[in-house]
Design a protein around this motif. Structure first.
Motif, short mmCIF file in Angstrom:
data_model
loop_
_atom_site.label_atom_id
_atom_site.label_comp_id
_atom_site.label_asym_id
_atom_site.label_seq_id
_atom_site.Cartn_x
_atom_site.Cartn_y
_atom_site.Cartn_z
N PRO A 90 48.83 20.13 62.26
CA PRO A 90 49.62 21.24 62.89
C PRO A 90 48.76 21.58 64.38
O PRO A 90 47.84 21.02 64.34
CB PRO A 90 49.36 22.42 61.79
CG PRO A 90 48.74 22.01 60.83
CD PRO A 90 48.21 20.37 60.77
N ASN A 91 49.62 22.46 64.79
CA ASN A 91 48.93 22.71 66.21
C ASN A 91 47.48 22.84 66.27
O ASN A 91 46.87 22.48 67.37
CB ASN A 91 49.71 23.98 66.80
CG ASN A 91 49.81 23.78 68.49
OD1 ASN A 91 49.70 22.78 68.61
ND2 ASN A 91 49.95 24.78 69.10
N GLU A 93 44.89 22.22 64.86
CA GLU A 93 43.81 20.95 64.81
C GLU A 93 43.89 19.92 65.89
O GLU A 93 43.29 18.79 65.75
CB GLU A 93 43.95 20.32 63.26
CG GLU A 93 43.87 21.48 62.35
CD GLU A 93 44.00 21.03 61.25
OE1 GLU A 93 44.13 19.65 60.58
OE2 GLU A 93 44.69 21.63 60.01
N ILE A 98 52.40 18.66 65.57
CA ILE A 98 54.24 18.57 65.21
C ILE A 98 54.50 19.84 65.94
O ILE A 98 55.75 19.84 65.88
CB ILE A 98 54.10 18.61 63.69
CG1 ILE A 98 53.67 19.88 63.37
CG2 ILE A 98 54.02 17.55 63.27
CD1 ILE A 98 54.08 20.33 61.83
N ALA A 99 53.85 20.49 66.87
CA ALA A 99 54.46 21.66 67.40
C ALA A 99 55.27 21.23 68.32
O ALA A 99 56.28 22.01 69.03
CB ALA A 99 53.03 22.64 68.09
N PRO A 101 58.23 19.19 69.87
CA PRO A 101 59.55 18.66 69.12
C PRO A 101 59.48 17.54 68.96
O PRO A 101 59.86 16.83 68.13
CB PRO A 101 60.58 19.40 70.07
CG PRO A 101 59.88 20.48 70.79
CD PRO A 101 58.45 20.20 71.08
N ALA A 104 57.23 15.90 66.59
CA ALA A 104 57.81 16.76 65.24
C ALA A 104 59.03 15.63 64.73
O ALA A 104 58.89 15.18 63.46
CB ALA A 104 58.26 18.13 65.19
N SER B 77 54.00 28.14 67.73
CA SER B 77 53.43 26.78 68.14
C SER B 77 54.57 26.32 69.10
O SER B 77 54.25 25.61 70.04
CB SER B 77 53.44 25.86 67.14
OG SER B 77 51.99 26.22 66.45
N PHE B 98 57.69 23.80 62.86
CA PHE B 98 56.54 23.29 63.72
C PHE B 98 55.13 23.67 63.51
O PHE B 98 54.36 23.05 64.07
CB PHE B 98 56.98 24.10 65.20
CG PHE B 98 58.20 23.55 65.79
CD1 PHE B 98 58.26 22.11 66.16
CD2 PHE B 98 59.27 24.35 66.12
CE1 PHE B 98 59.42 21.77 66.81
CE2 PHE B 98 60.51 24.12 66.70
CZ PHE B 98 60.47 22.74 66.76
N ASP B 99 55.02 24.23 62.38
CA ASP B 99 53.62 24.50 62.01
C ASP B 99 53.42 24.01 60.38
O ASP B 99 51.99 23.59 60.19
CB ASP B 99 53.27 26.01 62.15
CG ASP B 99 53.10 26.59 63.56
OD1 ASP B 99 52.31 26.26 64.16
OD2 ASP B 99 54.34 27.30 63.95
N LEU B 104 59.67 20.40 58.36
CA LEU B 104 61.00 20.40 59.24
C LEU B 104 61.88 19.14 58.12
O LEU B 104 63.00 19.14 57.61
CB LEU B 104 60.72 19.35 60.35
CG LEU B 104 62.05 18.78 61.09
CD1 LEU B 104 62.93 19.90 61.40
CD2 LEU B 104 61.37 17.96 62.26
#
Lengths: 370, 547
Positions: A90-91, A93, A98-99, A101, A104, B77, B98-99, B104
C-alpha cells in the motif's frame, strides 16, 4: 397420484442395443434381473453393478495423472497469489503502490489472475477425477409418494382436533378471542416504533430556501453572478444560492432543492403562451428553472440553445425553456418550476422569491397550495 | 458387500455423532440422493455458488466500509480526488480500492458475483418455467424462487447505492422519486425512509443495514427452504428410458455428484474471479462523489435494474391525472411499481393460473419438453420478449448515440415494439412448437431420415427411414395427451358443475385456447419398419437395429 406417462414403465425394461450396462434395471433397487448377476460377481461398489459403469483402468491411470497435474497448477497459482500480494505494498510502504490507479489495475490482474487460475485448476482437476477416475453412475431411486394415506391423514386430523378441543381453544371462545385481541396492539407496536425514522412531510417539500434578494453563485464555486455574465445569448449556467457559511457551504439537501439552470435567450424568443407573470420573472432574457426533473428527480442538465430545449439525461423528459419549461416530450408531467429573478442595486442577479411550484419529483400534494 | 473398513478416526467421529443424533440411516439415505443429469440443472447451482461468494466477499468489504454520509474532505492515497468533499461512505470505498491490497479485487468479485447471481436466477427460473417444473407438487418452491428473485434485485439495488458515487446516488434519487409518486402516503414513506428530505444523512446507513443484514438473512432462509424442499421432493427429470413419474435416474450425491458439484463451484468461482481480475466494473473513483446537482449522460444501472429504467423512460405521461388537485403521476407509478408488480405477480400466479385452466391436479416429476406445452412456451417467449425490449429501452440513449438515430424515435420504437413484440413472439414460438410436435410425430411414426438413398428394382429412388433409438422413442412418447377433456359431460349428459356459470365458461374457453392446436399422438405407433412408402425391407431394418 395418476401417472399419465404409463408407457414409460413398459419401456423401461427395453434396454437399447448400445446400452449393455447403461440402463437401470426395471426392478430398481431390487436386483433380481438376470443381466445383473454377471456383472455383480466381484462388484464391491456402493451402488448395484448395473448402475455403475467403471472407467477402463488405462483411463483411470491417465485421469489420475491429469488431475494431479491440475492440482499442482492450482498449488503453484496459489503461491503466485501470495507473491503478487506482497509485491504491491500500500501507499505508505513505497513503490510500486496500489494507490496509483494503473498499478492498482496491474496488481488486481495479478492477484485476481492467480486466484482465478488456482480456482479453475481445482475445478478442472475435480472434473477430471469425476469423469475419468470415478465410475459413471446411473442410479435410480423412487420418488416418494407425496400425499399421505387416508388413514394417516385421518389419524392426524383426529389427533389435532381432539387436542384443540381438549385444550379449550375451540370450546372457550372468550379466552381465544381475548388472546387474539391482545395480539393486535403488540403487532402494531413495531410499526409505531418506526415513527421517529423521519419527520412528517408537512409543507417541507413545497418550499426552498430561495427568497427575494438572495444572490446566486456558479455551482461548485463562490463566484457571484451578474446579469452581464450571461450576456452571450444561448448561454447556460448552473447556479445555487450564495452560502453564508463559507466553511461548509450549502448542505446537499439545500443544493438538491435550490439548484437552478440560468438560461439567457433573446427575449423575442419567449413563447406567446408564457403568461405575463412568467415573463416578469425573467430579467432581460435571463430565465431560471429548477434543474431537478419533475419526473423522478435527476438533474435535467442538458440544454440545446437552438431549440431552447432542456433534456434530462436519465429518462429523457424534455422541457421547452422558451415556454415556461413545459414538457414537450418524455415521461415528466409537470413543467420545471420557474425561479423569479431580478437584478439588485449592485448589478448582481438575485432571486425575486421562491420557485413557482414544488421542486423535484411530483408527489401527492405537489400541485396543491399550502 | 464388504469393503475396506473405515479408518479408526473416521469411525470414532461417526460414532460420536451417531450416538448423539442417530444419523446412520438418514445419512446414508441422503448421501444416496440422486441428481438427474442435465446441463440445465446447473443453472440453479450457479446461483447458489455466486450467493456463497457474495456472502464471503461481502463480509470482507464490511471490514473497511464506513456506511456514513458524514462529510469529509478526502486526503487518502488516490491523488486525483484529494481535497474533494465527499461522504465517508465514498471515502472508505476509495480506501478499499487504493489502500487495501486485494480490496479492489474483492470489490469487483462482489459486484460481478451479484450480476451473475441475478442472471443465473433468471435463467434458472426460465428453465423451470419452460419445462413446467413448477407444476404440482413444486408450486411452493416456485413461489420461494420468485421471492428470492425479487429480494435479489432489491438487494442488488441497495448494494449498488452504498458507495455513494455519482451514479449510485442517482439510483437512490430515482428510488426516492418513485416513492414520492405513491398517492397519499408517498411523501410520508419517503420522509421516514430518508429521515427527512433528499439526500439527508440517514439513507446509506439504513440501506447498509438492509443490505448486509436483513435482506441477506431472509435470502439465506429462503434459499435453505428452497433446498430443503428440493431435497425432500427430489428433482424433476427430463423424459428418457427408465425415467418415470415414479423413479428418478441420475448421479448419486456420494461420491459422484459431490465431486462434480464441487468442481463446478470452483469453475463458477474461477469465472467470477477471472472477470474481477480482468474486466473492470463500477470504477467509482472515475465517477466522483455524489452531488444532487450533477449528472453525466449515458448513465446505465446494473443490468437487472435495466427493465425498470427502460420502463421509466418509455412510459408516456398520458395517464397522469389529478383528483381534486392532488397529483397521481401514473407515468412514474405504473413503470416504477406496476412493472415490478406485473413481473413478480405474474410469475407467482402462473402455476396456479395454469393449473386452473388445465384442471391438472396430478403430480409431475417428469419435466415437459417446451414444445409439448406450446401455449405456455409462447407466453414465456412473449414475456422474455417484453422484458428484453423494456431492458433495451433502458439503453435507448446509448442506442441512439451508437446508431445515430433520433432519441425520440428510439422511444417511439420501443413504445410500439413493447406491444407488438410479445404478440409476434407468442405466435411465432407457438407455431415453432407445433411444427416440432409434427416432426416428432413424423419421427415416431416413420423413423428418422437416414440420408441413405436407395434404388428399388423398379428404378424408383427412395430415402431409407431408420428406426429411432429406444431412448428417442421414449422421449417422443412422453408427450402428454393433446387435449384436456374439460367440458365433457357425465353419463347422463350433464355438464360438471365447474363448467357452469361465467367462470366455468371462461375456464372452458381458456382450456380450449390452451390446447386447441396441439398435435395429437393418439394412435401413433412407433416406427416398426414395415411402412410401405419408404420401401426398406425388413432385413435391412434388422441390420440397422443390430447396428
Amino acid at each position: 397420484m395418476t401417472d399419465n406417462n404409463t408407457n414409460h414403465d413398459s419401456g423401461a425394461g427395453a434396454e437399447g442395443p448400445d446400452r449393455v450396462i447403461g440402463t437401470p434395471s426395471p426392478a430398481g433397487e431390487s436386483l433380481a434381473g438376470a443381466t445383473a448377476t454377471a456383472h455383480e460377481r466381484r462388484h464391491e461398489g456402493p451402488y448395484p453393478a448395473v448402475e455403475t459403469h467403471p472407467r477402463p483402468e488405462e483411463m483411470q491411470r491417465k485421469g489420475e495423472k491429469l488431475a494431479a497435474l491440475w492440482f499442482l497448477v492450482a498449488f503453484l497459482a496459489g503461491i503466485g497469489f501470495f507473491v503478487s500480494y506482497f509485491s504491491f505494498p500500500p501507499n505508505a510502504e513505497g513503490e510500486p503502490a496500489i494507490a496509483d490507479p494503473q498499478t492498482a489495475q496491474y496488481a488486481n490482474m495479478l492477484m485476481g489472475g492467480t486466484i482465478a487460475l488456482a480456482l479453475f485448476a481445482i475445478g478442472a482437476g475435480m472434473t477430471v477425477w469425476a469423469r475419468r477416475v470415478m465410475p459413471h453412475y446411473e442410479v435410480s431411486s423412487p420418488y416418494d409418494e407425496l400425499p399421505s394415506s387416508p388413514e394417516e391423514k385421518g389419524s392426524f386430523s383426529d389427533f389435532f382436533m381432539q387436542g384443540a378441543h381438549e385444550s379449550g381453544f375451540t370450546k372457550r371462545p372468550l379466552m381465544r378471542r381475548t388472546l387474539l385481541l391482545a395480539m393486535v396492539p403488540l403487532g402494531l407496536a413495531p410499526i409505531v416504533l418506526l415513527r421517529d425514522t423521519g419527520p412528517l412531510p408537512g409543507d417541507k417539500l413545497k418550499h426552498t430556501m430561495w427568497e427575494d434578494g438572495m444572490r446566486m453563485v456558479v455551482e461548485g464555486t463562490d463566484r457571484l453572478i451578474r446579469a452581464s455574465d450571461l450576456d452571450e445569448v444561448g448561454g447556460m449556467v448552473t447556479a445555487l444560492p450564495e452560502s453564508h457559511d463559507p466553511e461548509h457551504g450549502l448542505s446537499l439537501n439545500d443544493q438538491a432543492k435550490t439548484v437552478v439552470l440560468l438560461i439567457k435567450m433573446d427575449p423575442a424568443d419567449f413563447s406567446d403562451e408564457m403568461t405575463q407573470q412568467q415573463l416578469d420573472w425573467t430579467h432581460d432574457g435571463i430565465v431560471a428553472y429548477s434543474k431537478i426533473c419533475t419526473h423522478v428527480g435527476c438533474p435535467a442538465a442538458l440544454y440545446e440553445q437552438t431549440s431552447h430545449r432542456i433534456l434530462c439525461p436519465c429518462h429523457q423528459s424534455t422541457f421547452d425553456a422558451a415556454n415556461g419549461a413545459k414538457v414537450v416530450f418524455g415521461p415528466a408531467h409537470r413543467a420545471l418550476p420557474q425561479l423569479p429573478v431580478r437584478v439588485d442595486d449592485e448589478g448582481y442577479l438575485v432571486a425575486a422569491g421562491d420557485f413557482s411550484s414544488a421542486v423535484g419529483p411530483t408527489f401527492w400534494d405537489a400541485e396543491k397550495g399550502d | 458387500m464388504s469393503t475396506t473398513p473405515a479408518p479408526k478416526a473416521l469411525r470414532g467421529l461417526g460414532n460420536y455423532i451417531d450416538d448423539r443424533f442417530h444419523l446412520a440411516k438418514t445419512g446414508e439415505k441422503n448421501l444416496r440422493k440422486v441428481f438427474p443429469n442435465h446441463w440445465s440443472f446447473m443453472l440453479g447451482e450457479i446461483a447458489l455458488y455466486s450467493f456463497i461468494i457474495l456472502l464471503v466477499t461481502g463480509v470482507f468489504l464490511t471490514l473497511w466500509f464506513n456506511p456514513s454520509m458524514g462529510h469529509v474532505v478526502y486526503d487518502g492515497s488516490y491523488e486525483r480526488l484529494r481535497g474533494v468533499g465527499m461522504s465517508e461512505a465514498y471515502a472508505s470505498t476509495l480506501h478499499i480500492t487504493f489502500d487495501v491490497r486485494g480490496g479492489l479485487f474483492i470489490r469487483q468479485v462482489h459486484h460481478w458475483a451479484a450480476l451473475i447471481f441475478v442472471a443465473s436466477l433468471v435463467i434458472h427460473m426460465l428453465r423451470v418455467f419452460f419445462t413446467g417444473a413448477f407444476r404440482k407438487p413444486r408450486e411452493i418452491n416456485w413461489l420461494i424462487g420468485v421471492a428470492i428473485f425479487t429480494l435479489a434485485i432489491v438487494e442488488g439495488l441497495f448494494g449498488y447505492s452504498l458507495p455513494d458515487d455519482l451514479p449510485s446516488g442517482m439510483g437512490v434519487r430515482i428510488f426516492q422519486g418513485v416513492l414520492l409518486a405513491i398517492p397519499v402516503i408517498g411523501t410520508y414513506l419517503m420522509m421516514f425512509m430518508f429521515g427527512g428530505e433528499f439526500p439527508g444523512e440517514a439513507i446509506i446507513p439504513r440501506l447498509y443495514t438492509l443490505h448486509i443484514l436483513v435482506i441477506p438473512g431472509i435470502l439465506l432462509a429462503l434459499i435453505v427452504a428452497h433446498f430443503m424442499i428440493l431435497w425432500h421432493q427430489k428433482h424433476t427429470q427430463y423424459p428418457g428410458t427408465g425415467r418415470t413419474e415414479k423413479k428418478v435416474v441420475g448421479t448419486p450425491m456420494y461420491p459422484a455428484f459431490a465431486v462434480k458439484a464441487g468442481g463446478f463451484f470452483f469453475f463458477t468461482f474461477a469465472v467470477i474471479a477471472g472477470l474481477a481480475a480482468f474486466v473492470q466494473i463500477n470504477p467509482i473513483h472515475l465517477f466522483g462523489p455524489f452531488t444532487p446537482t450533477s449528472i453525466t449522460s449515458g448513465l446505465q444501472p446494473d443490468w437487472y435494474m435495466g427493465f425498470l429504467e427502460g420502463a421509466l423512460r418509455i412510459f408516456p405521461n398520458w395517464f397522469d391525472f389529478t383528483i381534486a388537485g392532488y397529483a397521481v403521476p401514473m407515468g412514474v407509478l405504473l413503470p416504477g411499481l406496476g412493472g415490478m408488480g406485473l413481473l413478480f405477480g405474474g410469475l407467482a400466479a402462473w402455476p396456479f393460473i395454469e393449473a386452473w385452466i388445465t384442471g391438472d391436479k396430478r403430480h409431475h416429476n417428469v419435466a415437459d419438453r417446451p414444445r409439448n406445452a406450446p401455449t405456455r412456451t409462447g407466453i414465456g417467449a412473449a414475456g422474455v420478449t417484453a422484458y428484453g425490449l423494456i431492458w433495451l429501452a433502458g439503453s435507448n440513449d446509448i442506442l441512439s448515440e451508437t446508431f445515430s438515430i433520433s432519441l425520440y424515435a428510439t422511444t417511439w420504437f420501443f413504445r410500439i415494439a413493447i406491444i407488438l413484440g410479445p404478440i409476434i413472439a407468442f405466435i411465432v414460438t407457438k407455431r415453432i412448437c407445433l411444427g416440432l410436435q409434427r416432426r416428432d410425430r413424423e419421427i415416431l411414426e416413420h423413423g428418422y431420415e437416414s440420408g441413405t438413398i436407395q434404388q428399388l428394382p423398379s428404378g424408383e429412388f427412395i430415402e431409407v427411414h431408420k428406426e429411432s433409438s429406444p431412448d428417442t422413442v421414449h422421449v417422443l412418447q412422453s408427450k402428454p395427451p393433446a387435449r384436456i377433456d374439460i367440458d365433457s359431460t357425465d353419463e347422463n349428459g350433464v355438464e360438471p358443475p365447474s363448467g357452469r356459470g361465467a367462470k366455468g365458461r371462461l375456464r372452458a374457453r381458456l382450456a380450449h385456447w390452451y390446447t386447441k392446436d396441439n398435435v395429437s399422438f393418439e394412435g401413433v405407433r412407433p416406427h416398426s419398419g414395415h411402412h410401405l412408402h419408404h420401401g426398406a425391407t425388413a432385413s435391412e431394418e434388422e441390420s440397422v437395429k443390430a447396428h
